[in-house]
Design a protein around this motif. Structure first.
Motif, PDB file in Angstrom:
ATOM      1  N   ARG A  83       2.709   1.661  -3.414  1.00 32.73           N
ATOM      2  CA  ARG A  83       1.800   2.200  -4.437  1.00 32.73           C
ATOM      3  C   ARG A  83       1.530   3.679  -4.208  1.00 32.73           C
ATOM      4  O   ARG A  83       1.582   4.486  -5.143  1.00 32.73           O
ATOM      5  CB  ARG A  83       0.481   1.427  -4.426  1.00 32.73           C
ATOM      6  N   GLU A  84       1.234   4.048  -2.955  1.00 32.17           N
ATOM      7  CA  GLU A  84       0.921   5.446  -2.631  1.00 32.17           C
ATOM      8  C   GLU A  84       2.093   6.366  -2.965  1.00 32.17           C
ATOM      9  O   GLU A  84       1.903   7.463  -3.491  1.00 32.17           O
ATOM     10  CB  GLU A  84       0.579   5.565  -1.145  1.00 32.17           C
ATOM     11  N   TRP A  85       3.304   5.929  -2.657  1.00 28.61           N
ATOM     12  CA  TRP A  85       4.503   6.742  -2.889  1.00 28.61           C
ATOM     13  C   TRP A  85       5.113   6.508  -4.266  1.00 28.61           C
ATOM     14  O   TRP A  85       6.144   7.075  -4.594  1.00 28.61           O
ATOM     15  CB  TRP A  85       5.544   6.473  -1.817  1.00 28.61           C
ATOM     16  N   GLU A 138       0.834  -1.207   0.000  1.00 27.12           N
ATOM     17  CA  GLU A 138       0.000   0.000   0.000  1.00 27.12           C
ATOM     18  C   GLU A 138       0.873   1.263   0.000  1.00 27.12           C
ATOM     19  O   GLU A 138       0.581   2.227  -0.701  1.00 27.12           O
ATOM     20  CB  GLU A 138      -0.928   0.022   1.228  1.00 27.12           C
TER      21      GLU A 138
END
Length: 95
Positions: free
Chosen positions: A22-24, A19
């Motif tokens: 993906r976010e970064w 997670e």
């Protein structure tokens, strides 16, 4: 705020949860930075963006019309902070 727990391997390695990757937008070979804050916390931030990625980040800010230049605004702030630190009713010590 989400919280993630990871284990450190015998080689001192850890795996970032998918997670966060993906976010970064982290990919294999990207770097992250661990750092201490002034209050003792440890933080992690991605280091995968080039310096050019911050160009224009502050473009939405406009100058304060009360000042003719940035130098005037900075000078006024310094004077205000200096005045605020002076003790009221006390005479300055002789040099």
């Amino acid at each position: 705020m989400a919280s993630y727990e990871v284990k450190i391997s015998s080689k001192g390695q850890l795996t970032l949860p998918v997670e966060l990757r993906r976010e970064w937008k982290l990919e294999e070979g990207d770097s992250v930075e661990f750092y201490h804050t002034h209050d003792g916390r440890v933080c992690l931030r991605p280091r995968n963006l080039p310096a050019s990625a911050i160009f224009g980040l502050l473009a939405h800010l406009t100058p304060d019309p009360a000042y003719d230049s940035d130098d005037d605004a900075i000078g006024a702030q310094i004077v205000a902070e200096d005045e605020a630190t002076k003790s009221k009713g006390r005479k300055p010590r002789a040099a």
